[in-house]
Design a protein around this motif. Structure first.
Motif, PDB file in Angstrom:
ATOM      1  N   SER A   9      35.533 -34.030 -35.982  1.00  0.00           N
ATOM      2  CA  SER A   9      35.237 -33.939 -34.550  1.00  0.00           C
ATOM      3  C   SER A   9      36.326 -33.130 -33.861  1.00  0.00           C
ATOM      4  O   SER A   9      37.514 -33.271 -34.174  1.00  0.00           O
ATOM      5  N   ALA A  10      35.906 -32.282 -32.952  1.00  0.00           N
ATOM      6  CA  ALA A  10      36.859 -31.488 -32.174  1.00  0.00           C
ATOM      7  C   ALA A  10      37.625 -32.396 -31.226  1.00  0.00           C
ATOM      8  O   ALA A  10      37.115 -33.420 -30.771  1.00  0.00           O
ATOM      9  N   CYS A  11      38.851 -31.993 -30.900  1.00  0.00           N
ATOM     10  CA  CYS A  11      39.676 -32.752 -29.957  1.00  0.00           C
ATOM     11  C   CYS A  11      40.357 -31.777 -28.996  1.00  0.00           C
ATOM     12  O   CYS A  11      40.250 -30.559 -29.148  1.00  0.00           O
ATOM     13  N   GLY A  12      41.056 -32.314 -28.035  1.00  0.00           N
ATOM     14  CA  GLY A  12      41.720 -31.497 -27.020  1.00  0.00           C
ATOM     15  C   GLY A  12      42.691 -30.491 -27.594  1.00  0.00           C
ATOM     16  O   GLY A  12      42.863 -29.400 -27.048  1.00  0.00           O
ATOM     17  N   ASP A  13      43.335 -30.832 -28.710  1.00  0.00           N
ATOM     18  CA  ASP A  13      44.290 -29.913 -29.329  1.00  0.00           C
ATOM     19  C   ASP A  13      43.622 -28.666 -29.895  1.00  0.00           C
ATOM     20  O   ASP A  13      44.305 -27.703 -30.245  1.00  0.00           O
ATOM     21  N   ASP A  14      42.294 -28.664 -30.004  1.00  0.00           N
ATOM     22  CA  ASP A  14      41.563 -27.541 -30.572  1.00  0.00           C
ATOM     23  C   ASP A  14      41.184 -26.474 -29.542  1.00  0.00           C
ATOM     24  O   ASP A  14      40.654 -25.426 -29.907  1.00  0.00           O
ATOM     25  N   ALA A  15      41.444 -26.711 -28.274  1.00  0.00           N
ATOM     26  CA  ALA A  15      40.965 -25.818 -27.207  1.00  0.00           C
ATOM     27  C   ALA A  15      41.399 -24.369 -27.403  1.00  0.00           C
ATOM     28  O   ALA A  15      40.599 -23.446 -27.210  1.00  0.00           O
ATOM     29  N   ALA A  16      42.632 -24.135 -27.788  1.00  0.00           N
ATOM     30  CA  ALA A  16      43.102 -22.759 -27.978  1.00  0.00           C
ATOM     31  C   ALA A  16      42.345 -22.073 -29.116  1.00  0.00           C
ATOM     32  O   ALA A  16      41.956 -20.907 -29.000  1.00  0.00           O
ATOM     33  N   ALA A  17      42.103 -22.791 -30.202  1.00  0.00           N
ATOM     34  CA  ALA A  17      41.367 -22.221 -31.329  1.00  0.00           C
ATOM     35  C   ALA A  17      39.919 -21.948 -30.951  1.00  0.00           C
ATOM     36  O   ALA A  17      39.363 -20.905 -31.319  1.00  0.00           O
ATOM     37  N   LEU A  18      39.298 -22.858 -30.218  1.00  0.00           N
ATOM     38  CA  LEU A  18      37.912 -22.644 -29.778  1.00  0.00           C
ATOM     39  C   LEU A  18      37.828 -21.386 -28.917  1.00  0.00           C
ATOM     40  O   LEU A  18      36.931 -20.555 -29.099  1.00  0.00           O
ATOM     41  N   ALA A  19      38.773 -21.238 -27.993  1.00  0.00           N
ATOM     42  CA  ALA A  19      38.794 -20.070 -27.112  1.00  0.00           C
ATOM     43  C   ALA A  19      39.032 -18.785 -27.909  1.00  0.00           C
ATOM     44  O   ALA A  19      38.385 -17.769 -27.659  1.00  0.00           O
ATOM     45  N   ARG A  20      39.924 -18.840 -28.874  1.00  0.00           N
ATOM     46  CA  ARG A  20      40.221 -17.666 -29.705  1.00  0.00           C
ATOM     47  C   ARG A  20      38.991 -17.233 -30.506  1.00  0.00           C
ATOM     48  O   ARG A  20      38.637 -16.053 -30.532  1.00  0.00           O
ATOM     49  N   ILE A  21      38.341 -18.165 -31.146  1.00  0.00           N
ATOM     50  CA  ILE A  21      37.159 -17.855 -31.964  1.00  0.00           C
ATOM     51  C   ILE A  21      36.040 -17.300 -31.091  1.00  0.00           C
ATOM     52  O   ILE A  21      35.416 -16.289 -31.407  1.00  0.00           O
ATOM     53  N   ARG A  45      37.080 -28.042 -21.109  1.00  0.00           N
ATOM     54  CA  ARG A  45      36.150 -28.706 -20.189  1.00  0.00           C
ATOM     55  C   ARG A  45      34.767 -28.786 -20.824  1.00  0.00           C
ATOM     56  O   ARG A  45      34.119 -29.829 -20.794  1.00  0.00           O
ATOM     57  N   ARG A  46      34.317 -27.714 -21.413  1.00  0.00           N
ATOM     58  CA  ARG A  46      33.007 -27.686 -22.066  1.00  0.00           C
ATOM     59  C   ARG A  46      32.948 -28.678 -23.226  1.00  0.00           C
ATOM     60  O   ARG A  46      31.978 -29.395 -23.402  1.00  0.00           O
ATOM     61  N   ARG A  47      34.014 -28.691 -24.037  1.00  0.00           N
ATOM     62  CA  ARG A  47      34.058 -29.617 -25.173  1.00  0.00           C
ATOM     63  C   ARG A  47      33.972 -31.061 -24.706  1.00  0.00           C
ATOM     64  O   ARG A  47      33.218 -31.864 -25.246  1.00  0.00           O
ATOM     65  N   GLN A  48      34.736 -31.393 -23.675  1.00  0.00           N
ATOM     66  CA  GLN A  48      34.721 -32.759 -23.158  1.00  0.00           C
ATOM     67  C   GLN A  48      33.334 -33.139 -22.641  1.00  0.00           C
ATOM     68  O   GLN A  48      32.841 -34.238 -22.921  1.00  0.00           O
ATOM     69  N   GLU A  49      32.724 -32.251 -21.896  1.00  0.00           N
ATOM     70  CA  GLU A  49      31.400 -32.527 -21.324  1.00  0.00           C
ATOM     71  C   GLU A  49      30.355 -32.744 -22.420  1.00  0.00           C
ATOM     72  O   GLU A  49      29.599 -33.706 -22.389  1.00  0.00           O
ATOM     73  N   ILE A  50      30.324 -31.848 -23.385  1.00  0.00           N
ATOM     74  CA  ILE A  50      29.347 -31.947 -24.464  1.00  0.00           C
ATOM     75  C   ILE A  50      29.606 -33.175 -25.324  1.00  0.00           C
ATOM     76  O   ILE A  50      28.675 -33.886 -25.709  1.00  0.00           O
TER      77      ILE A  50
END
Length: 142
Positions: A9-21, A45-50
């Motif tokens: 499961s994705a977590c808050g620490d993954d936000a930079a990687a999600l944005a990069r990809i 924000r998108r990850r948290q909402e989903i």
């Protein structure tokens, strides 16, 4: 990169990687239907909402996120309650290694456990083989 891929499961620490990809797909392709690359805060924000309602997964190898997949509501009508739309993005430098398939299989399993019956994908298809922004990659994958 090793081929030891972990799906979690994705977590808050993954936000930079999600944005990069995701940035590659916004900047270099037409498949996202977005013109502006969302920053790290927007991706979080998108990850948290989903994640409040649906799975949001990442593929990781050697401690680095190399892909992600999620599902969200397909359409806002009651009859579509058991349907979702899926999205999968793999790091441009990690494609063609089965990561998308592993993410999709894990996403499908998680959605099935929730009682989801239909998974839909919005796929951009090129008009011809000369389109520099859209390939048949998504079509072939799905």
């Amino acid at each position: 990169m090793s081929d030891n891929i972990t799906i979690r499961s994705a977590c808050g620490d993954d936000a930079a990687a999600l944005a990069r990809i995701y940035a590659y797909y916004v900047e270099e392709t037409a498949i996202t239907f977005e013109y502006t690359v969302p920053d790290m805060a927007e991706m979080e924000r998108r990850r948290q909402e989903i994640s409040q309602h649906y799975p949001y997964l990442v593929a990781e190898t050697d401690g680095k996120v190399i892909g992600y997949a999620y599902a969200h509501a397909f359409y806002g009508r009651e009859a579509y309650t058991w349907s979702v739309e899926s999205s999968i993005y793999v790091d441009v430098n990690a494609r063609k290694r089965g990561i998308g398939r592993k993410l999709y299989e894990a996403l499908e399993k998680a959605l099935k456990s929730m009682g989801i019956l239909n998974i839909n994908a919005c796929i951009a298809v090129p008009r011809d083989d000369q389109d520099p922004y859209v390939t048949n990659g998504s079509l072939n994958f799905h």
